[in-house]
Design a protein around this motif. Structure first.
Motif, PDB file in Angstrom:
ATOM      1  N   SER A  41      -7.175  -6.751   3.552  1.00 32.62           N
ATOM      2  CA  SER A  41      -5.986  -6.690   2.686  1.00 32.62           C
ATOM      3  C   SER A  41      -5.914  -5.363   1.943  1.00 32.62           C
ATOM      4  N   ARG A  42      -7.055  -4.869   1.473  1.00 32.62           N
ATOM      5  CA  ARG A  42      -7.083  -3.576   0.768  1.00 32.62           C
ATOM      6  C   ARG A  42      -6.712  -2.436   1.708  1.00 32.62           C
ATOM      7  N   ILE A  43      -7.188  -2.516   2.955  1.00 37.38           N
ATOM      8  CA  ILE A  43      -6.858  -1.491   3.947  1.00 37.38           C
ATOM      9  C   ILE A  43      -5.349  -1.487   4.196  1.00 37.38           C
ATOM     10  N   ALA A  44      -4.766  -2.663   4.428  1.00 36.17           N
ATOM     11  CA  ALA A  44      -3.332  -2.758   4.694  1.00 36.17           C
ATOM     12  C   ALA A  44      -2.527  -2.251   3.506  1.00 36.17           C
ATOM     13  N   LYS A  45      -2.928  -2.613   2.306  1.00 34.38           N
ATOM     14  CA  LYS A  45      -2.215  -2.170   1.106  1.00 34.38           C
ATOM     15  C   LYS A  45      -2.269  -0.645   0.982  1.00 34.38           C
ATOM     16  N   THR A  46      -3.419  -0.066   1.258  1.00 34.52           N
ATOM     17  CA  THR A  46      -3.570   1.393   1.205  1.00 34.52           C
ATOM     18  C   THR A  46      -2.677   2.059   2.243  1.00 34.52           C
ATOM     19  N   LEU A  47      -2.690   1.546   3.465  1.00 36.19           N
ATOM     20  CA  LEU A  47      -1.911   2.157   4.536  1.00 36.19           C
ATOM     21  C   LEU A  47      -0.409   2.042   4.301  1.00 36.19           C
ATOM     22  N   LYS A  48       0.042   1.008   3.599  1.00 38.37           N
ATOM     23  CA  LYS A  48       1.472   0.871   3.295  1.00 38.37           C
ATOM     24  C   LYS A  48       1.972   2.038   2.448  1.00 38.37           C
ATOM     25  N   ASN A  49       1.064   2.702   1.735  1.00 41.10           N
ATOM     26  CA  ASN A  49       1.438   3.876   0.946  1.00 41.10           C
ATOM     27  C   ASN A  49       1.605   5.128   1.799  1.00 41.10           C
ATOM     28  N   PHE A  50       1.185   5.064   3.059  1.00 42.11           N
ATOM     29  CA  PHE A  50       1.195   6.248   3.912  1.00 42.11           C
ATOM     30  C   PHE A  50       2.050   6.117   5.169  1.00 42.11           C
ATOM     31  N   GLY A  51       2.392   4.883   5.544  1.00 39.26           N
ATOM     32  CA  GLY A  51       3.127   4.731   6.798  1.00 39.26           C
ATOM     33  C   GLY A  51       3.807   3.389   6.915  1.00 39.26           C
ATOM     34  N   THR A  52       4.197   3.068   8.140  1.00 39.16           N
ATOM     35  CA  THR A  52       4.943   1.858   8.449  1.00 39.16           C
ATOM     36  C   THR A  52       4.097   0.948   9.324  1.00 39.16           C
ATOM     37  N   ARG A  53       3.976  -0.303   8.899  1.00 38.64           N
ATOM     38  CA  ARG A  53       3.238  -1.282   9.705  1.00 38.64           C
ATOM     39  C   ARG A  53       4.113  -1.657  10.900  1.00 38.64           C
ATOM     40  N   VAL A  54       3.551  -1.476  12.113  1.00 36.90           N
ATOM     41  CA  VAL A  54       4.301  -1.798  13.325  1.00 36.90           C
ATOM     42  C   VAL A  54       3.715  -2.997  14.057  1.00 36.90           C
ATOM     43  N   GLN A  55       2.484  -3.327  13.781  1.00 36.89           N
ATOM     44  CA  GLN A  55       1.833  -4.544  14.251  1.00 36.89           C
ATOM     45  C   GLN A  55       0.841  -4.945  13.173  1.00 36.89           C
ATOM     46  N   TYR A  56       0.221  -6.106  13.334  1.00 38.13           N
ATOM     47  CA  TYR A  56      -0.619  -6.625  12.264  1.00 38.13           C
ATOM     48  C   TYR A  56      -1.666  -5.619  11.784  1.00 38.13           C
ATOM     49  N   SER A  57      -2.324  -4.945  12.676  1.00 38.09           N
ATOM     50  CA  SER A  57      -3.371  -4.002  12.274  1.00 38.09           C
ATOM     51  C   SER A  57      -3.108  -2.586  12.779  1.00 38.09           C
ATOM     52  N   VAL A  58      -1.824  -2.224  12.876  1.00 43.76           N
ATOM     53  CA  VAL A  58      -1.443  -0.906  13.377  1.00 43.76           C
ATOM     54  C   VAL A  58      -0.341  -0.316  12.492  1.00 43.76           C
ATOM     55  N   PHE A  59      -0.533   0.929  12.085  1.00 42.67           N
ATOM     56  CA  PHE A  59       0.451   1.654  11.285  1.00 42.67           C
ATOM     57  C   PHE A  59       0.815   2.949  11.976  1.00 42.67           C
ATOM     58  N   GLU A  60       2.099   3.316  11.903  1.00 45.36           N
ATOM     59  CA  GLU A  60       2.570   4.625  12.329  1.00 45.36           C
ATOM     60  C   GLU A  60       2.815   5.438  11.074  1.00 45.36           C
ATOM     61  N   CYS A  61       2.294   6.666  11.068  1.00 42.23           N
ATOM     62  CA  CYS A  61       2.389   7.495   9.867  1.00 42.23           C
ATOM     63  C   CYS A  61       2.793   8.924  10.239  1.00 42.23           C
ATOM     64  N   ASN A  62       3.713   9.477   9.473  1.00 45.53           N
ATOM     65  CA  ASN A  62       4.044  10.899   9.564  1.00 45.53           C
ATOM     66  C   ASN A  62       3.376  11.555   8.365  1.00 45.53           C
ATOM     67  N   LEU A  63       2.295  12.291   8.611  1.00 42.79           N
ATOM     68  CA  LEU A  63       1.457  12.802   7.526  1.00 42.79           C
ATOM     69  C   LEU A  63       1.285  14.314   7.599  1.00 42.79           C
ATOM     70  N   THR A  64       1.141  14.897   6.435  1.00 46.61           N
ATOM     71  CA  THR A  64       0.691  16.282   6.369  1.00 46.61           C
ATOM     72  C   THR A  64      -0.834  16.265   6.491  1.00 46.61           C
ATOM     73  N   ALA A  65      -1.432  17.417   6.659  1.00 43.60           N
ATOM     74  CA  ALA A  65      -2.893  17.495   6.730  1.00 43.60           C
ATOM     75  C   ALA A  65      -3.525  16.985   5.438  1.00 43.60           C
ATOM     76  N   ILE A  66      -2.907  17.288   4.316  1.00 42.61           N
ATOM     77  CA  ILE A  66      -3.438  16.830   3.018  1.00 42.61           C
ATOM     78  C   ILE A  66      -3.346  15.314   2.913  1.00 42.61           C
ATOM     79  N   GLN A  67      -2.226  14.737   3.334  1.00 42.49           N
ATOM     80  CA  GLN A  67      -2.075  13.285   3.295  1.00 42.49           C
ATOM     81  C   GLN A  67      -3.070  12.601   4.226  1.00 42.49           C
ATOM     82  N   LEU A  68      -3.297  13.174   5.407  1.00 42.14           N
ATOM     83  CA  LEU A  68      -4.275  12.609   6.333  1.00 42.14           C
ATOM     84  C   LEU A  68      -5.659  12.612   5.712  1.00 42.14           C
ATOM     85  N   SER A  69      -6.021  13.695   5.080  1.00 46.14           N
ATOM     86  CA  SER A  69      -7.313  13.770   4.405  1.00 46.14           C
ATOM     87  C   SER A  69      -7.408  12.718   3.296  1.00 46.14           C
ATOM     88  N   GLU A  70      -6.329  12.542   2.550  1.00 45.07           N
ATOM     89  CA  GLU A  70      -6.316  11.571   1.450  1.00 45.07           C
ATOM     90  C   GLU A  70      -6.446  10.138   1.960  1.00 45.07           C
TER      91      GLU A  70
END
Length: 92
Positions: A16-45
């Motif tokens: 649940s913590r992982i999913a909540k964190t990833l929602k701040n960075f991308g879009t959930r497309v399946q239960y355990s899969v997110f698509e994210c458009n990130l800068t290098a800094i965001q990827l590092s974060e």
């Protein structure tokens, strides 16, 4: 850059913590899969934040960086769309 992030987390609370964190960075497309458009800094974060949550010998998170030409070739069967960068307009 377009990043596909998938995870396999053993315990519900961490998952649940992982999913909540990833929602701040991308879009959930399946239960355990997110698509994210990130800068290098965001990827590092996001990697830093996720690393602080997981138990390395129990959990797995995978980051797939897709080149732009691969993103345009994504095929979806069923419902859904490929995540796209939001469009911003600057007006004065």
């Amino acid at each position: 850059m377009f990043i596909l992030i998938s995870y396999d987390i053993r315990h519900d609370k961490r998952r649940s913590r992982i999913a909540k964190t990833l929602k701040n960075f991308g879009t959930r497309v399946q239960y355990s899969v997110f698509e994210c458009n990130l800068t290098a800094i965001q990827l590092s974060e996001v990697r830093s934040q996720l690393s602080a949550i997981i138990v390395p010998n129990e959990d797995s998170i995978r980051f797939y960086s897709l080149p732009k030409d691969a993103v345009t070739a994504i095929v979806i069967l069923g419902h859904g769309v490929v995540t796209q960068d939001p469009i911003f307009y600057w007006t004065d």
